[in-house]
Design an enzyme around this catalytic site. Structure first.
Site, PDB file in Angstrom:
ATOM      1  N   HIS A   7      20.729  36.557 -21.577  1.00 51.40           N
ATOM      2  CA  HIS A   7      20.825  36.450 -20.103  1.00 51.40           C
ATOM      3  C   HIS A   7      22.136  37.088 -19.660  1.00 51.40           C
ATOM      4  O   HIS A   7      23.207  36.540 -19.884  1.00 51.40           O
ATOM      5  CB  HIS A   7      20.802  34.984 -19.651  1.00 51.40           C
ATOM      6  CG  HIS A   7      20.826  34.825 -18.155  1.00 51.40           C
ATOM      7  ND1 HIS A   7      19.896  34.077 -17.467  1.00 51.40           N
ATOM      8  CD2 HIS A   7      21.655  35.307 -17.210  1.00 51.40           C
ATOM      9  CE1 HIS A   7      20.156  34.116 -16.182  1.00 51.40           C
ATOM     10  NE2 HIS A   7      21.238  34.854 -15.988  1.00 51.40           N
ATOM     11  N   HIS A   9      24.198  39.764 -16.592  1.00 53.76           N
ATOM     12  CA  HIS A   9      24.254  40.580 -15.368  1.00 53.76           C
ATOM     13  C   HIS A   9      25.184  41.760 -15.620  1.00 53.76           C
ATOM     14  O   HIS A   9      26.342  41.559 -15.985  1.00 53.76           O
ATOM     15  CB  HIS A   9      24.790  39.760 -14.188  1.00 53.76           C
ATOM     16  CG  HIS A   9      23.931  38.573 -13.882  1.00 53.76           C
ATOM     17  ND1 HIS A   9      22.875  38.634 -12.994  1.00 53.76           N
ATOM     18  CD2 HIS A   9      23.936  37.316 -14.372  1.00 53.76           C
ATOM     19  CE1 HIS A   9      22.288  37.440 -12.940  1.00 53.76           C
ATOM     20  NE2 HIS A   9      22.906  36.627 -13.777  1.00 53.76           N
ATOM     21  N   LYS A  93      11.606  37.582 -13.828  1.00 55.46           N
ATOM     22  CA  LYS A  93      12.554  36.526 -13.470  1.00 55.46           C
ATOM     23  C   LYS A  93      12.145  35.879 -12.158  1.00 55.46           C
ATOM     24  O   LYS A  93      11.906  36.563 -11.157  1.00 55.46           O
ATOM     25  CB  LYS A  93      13.952  37.148 -13.339  1.00 55.46           C
ATOM     26  CG  LYS A  93      15.060  36.182 -12.957  1.00 55.46           C
ATOM     27  CD  LYS A  93      15.472  35.283 -14.117  1.00 55.46           C
ATOM     28  CE  LYS A  93      16.433  34.196 -13.667  1.00 55.46           C
ATOM     29  NZ  LYS A  93      17.822  34.563 -13.718  1.00 55.46           N
ATOM     30  N   HIS A 130      15.294  30.797 -12.931  1.00 58.13           N
ATOM     31  CA  HIS A 130      16.501  30.172 -12.374  1.00 58.13           C
ATOM     32  C   HIS A 130      16.020  28.825 -11.834  1.00 58.13           C
ATOM     33  O   HIS A 130      15.400  28.760 -10.777  1.00 58.13           O
ATOM     34  CB  HIS A 130      17.114  31.039 -11.268  1.00 58.13           C
ATOM     35  CG  HIS A 130      18.381  30.446 -10.730  1.00 58.13           C
ATOM     36  ND1 HIS A 130      19.632  30.947 -11.019  1.00 58.13           N
ATOM     37  CD2 HIS A 130      18.601  29.354  -9.955  1.00 58.13           C
ATOM     38  CE1 HIS A 130      20.557  30.192 -10.455  1.00 58.13           C
ATOM     39  NE2 HIS A 130      19.957  29.221  -9.789  1.00 58.13           N
ATOM     40  N   HIS A 168      20.154  29.246 -18.285  1.00 58.21           N
ATOM     41  CA  HIS A 168      21.468  28.601 -18.063  1.00 58.21           C
ATOM     42  C   HIS A 168      21.366  27.117 -17.679  1.00 58.21           C
ATOM     43  O   HIS A 168      21.750  26.717 -16.593  1.00 58.21           O
ATOM     44  CB  HIS A 168      22.300  29.368 -17.032  1.00 58.21           C
ATOM     45  CG  HIS A 168      21.560  29.876 -15.822  1.00 58.21           C
ATOM     46  ND1 HIS A 168      20.733  29.097 -15.061  1.00 58.21           N
ATOM     47  CD2 HIS A 168      21.538  31.102 -15.249  1.00 58.21           C
ATOM     48  CE1 HIS A 168      20.238  29.819 -14.088  1.00 58.21           C
ATOM     49  NE2 HIS A 168      20.709  31.036 -14.165  1.00 58.21           N
ATOM     50  N   ASP A 241      24.943  34.544 -19.257  1.00 54.06           N
ATOM     51  CA  ASP A 241      24.968  34.580 -17.789  1.00 54.06           C
ATOM     52  C   ASP A 241      26.295  35.147 -17.289  1.00 54.06           C
ATOM     53  O   ASP A 241      26.804  34.718 -16.253  1.00 54.06           O
ATOM     54  CB  ASP A 241      24.711  33.195 -17.179  1.00 54.06           C
ATOM     55  CG  ASP A 241      24.434  33.280 -15.676  1.00 54.06           C
ATOM     56  OD1 ASP A 241      24.039  34.365 -15.216  1.00 54.06           O
ATOM     57  OD2 ASP A 241      24.622  32.272 -14.970  1.00 54.06           O
TER      58      ASP A 241
END
Ligand code: NCD
Ligand code: ZN
Length: 352
Positions: A7, A9, A93, A130, A168, A241
């Site tokens: 995970h 970004h 996602k 999420h 997460h 994350d």
């Protein structure tokens, strides 16, 4: 065995160029989140984004970005079918609308994407979630626990063979729920949720560096997460994350949610496993369980990590045409971590 970050970004443009090496020098693969502006909602966008990522990776590093599709209320099943079958999308996602950074195009009501979920279930495409509700009657610290009750339980019973990862996780409730549903449900755990609790955000003043979503919870939840990560249970695996935001967007009257931990993520996790006397469980958590859950081959490359303290720098610099334009704060900035990665990335054979 070289680990994977399940995970991550990476953003785009100058930030992408600044951050990608932090991950690629240690991790062999990473699941790249699609919450760009605009989000990744088509096969073409994902292909282009993957090209930009690959061209931002320093030469000779062997790194595979696993691309994600951003689900919206109005997406067509064809995007899912084509993108998955062509090997562009690794998974999709689910961001409940307005739950986190760049999620305003997310899903407003889970029932609106029933046909997409059905398609995903039938083709075997994983759903990454999420897991927070945004209902106004729910306290921000309870958003994850309510998501399990209100959304996840019904979702799992409607789609019993859908492969689902709760991303997460931050609560004892989530740990217990995932354990009770292992086999069909996996969960990623970040380094920061193993280190900080909600007090960290208010330590001597308001500390935006520790603000992320889902928000850090009470100490009992952090303890439950540490136990889960070091338990040796295959349903819990590594996903940093890491969510870089420029300094001035964090230090703002409306600061962004996200912690940039990519550059020292492995060291950060190791500190926890060492403290919990669970170093023997580290390789499974970081390099095996996630790959197995997703049906990916295990990495054949290896990295070397030693117990040797290092001072974590304060910032990563973001450059534009070689000029520093901004900075991103590292997680653990100014602190000493006990572990260091000494030999890392695998070399692309063809370029040798
Ligand atoms: C992430 C981001 O900035 O993209 N922020 C965060 O606090 N984790 C989004 C997310 O994963 O929620
Ligand atoms: Zn994220």
């Amino acid at each position: 065995m070289q680990p994977d970050d399940l995970h991550l970004h990476l953003r785009d443009g100058d930030i992408l160029k600044a951050v990608v090496a932090s991950t690629a020098r240690v991790f062999r693969r990473a699941v790249v989140m699609p919450n760009l502006k605009p989000p990744i909602t088509s096969v073409k966008q994902a292909i282009k984004y993957r090209e930009r990522i690959l061209s931002a990776i320093p030469d000779r590093i062997n790194f595979t970005p696993l691309m994600m599709l951003y689900l919206t209320d109005h997406l067509s099943k064809e995007v899912i079918e084509t993108g998955y079958k062509e090997g562009v999308f690794f998974g999709a996602k689910l961001y409940p609308a307005n739950s986190t950074t760049n999620s305003s195009d997310g899903v407003t009501d889970i029932r609106k994407i029933d046909s997409l979920l059905e398609t995903m279930q039938s083709i075997g495409m994983p759903l990454l979630i999420h897991g927070e509700v945004t209902d106004l009657d729910v306290d921000v610290f309870d958003r994850e626990a309510y998501f399990i009750e209100r959304t996840l339980i019904p979702l799992l019973s409607r789609y019993p063979s859908l492969k689902v990862v709760l991303e997460h996780i931050t609560t004892k409730e989530a740990v217990e729920f995932v354990e009770n549903n292992k086999g069909k449900l996996g969960a990623t755990i970040t380094p920061h949720h193993l280190h900080i609790n909600r007090n960290s955000m208010f330590d001597g003043g308001i500390r935006s560096d520790f603000y992320c979503l889902p928000i850090a919870k009470r100490e009992k939840h952090r303890i439950a997460l540490r136990k889960a990560a070091t338990s040796g249970e295959p349903c819990f695996f590594l996903g940093t994350d890491s969510a870089p935001h420029l300094r001035n967007f964090k230090e703002n009257s409306c600061g962004c949610a996200g912690i940039f931990n990519a550059a020292f993520a492995l060291e950060s996790y190791l500190e926890v496993f060492d403290q919990e006397n669970a170093l023997d469980k580290f390789e499974s958590f970081s390099s095996i369980f996630g790959a197995k859950f997703y049906g990916l081959p295990l990495n054949s490359e290896r990295i070397t990590i030693v117990k040797s303290p290092q001072l974590i720098p304060n910032f990563l610099e973001v450059k534009q045409n070689d000029k520093i334009i901004e900075r991103i704060v590292h997680f653990h900035a100014g602190k000493i971590l006990e572990w260091s990665v000494v030999s890392s990335y695998s070399i692309v054979q063809s370029k040798l």
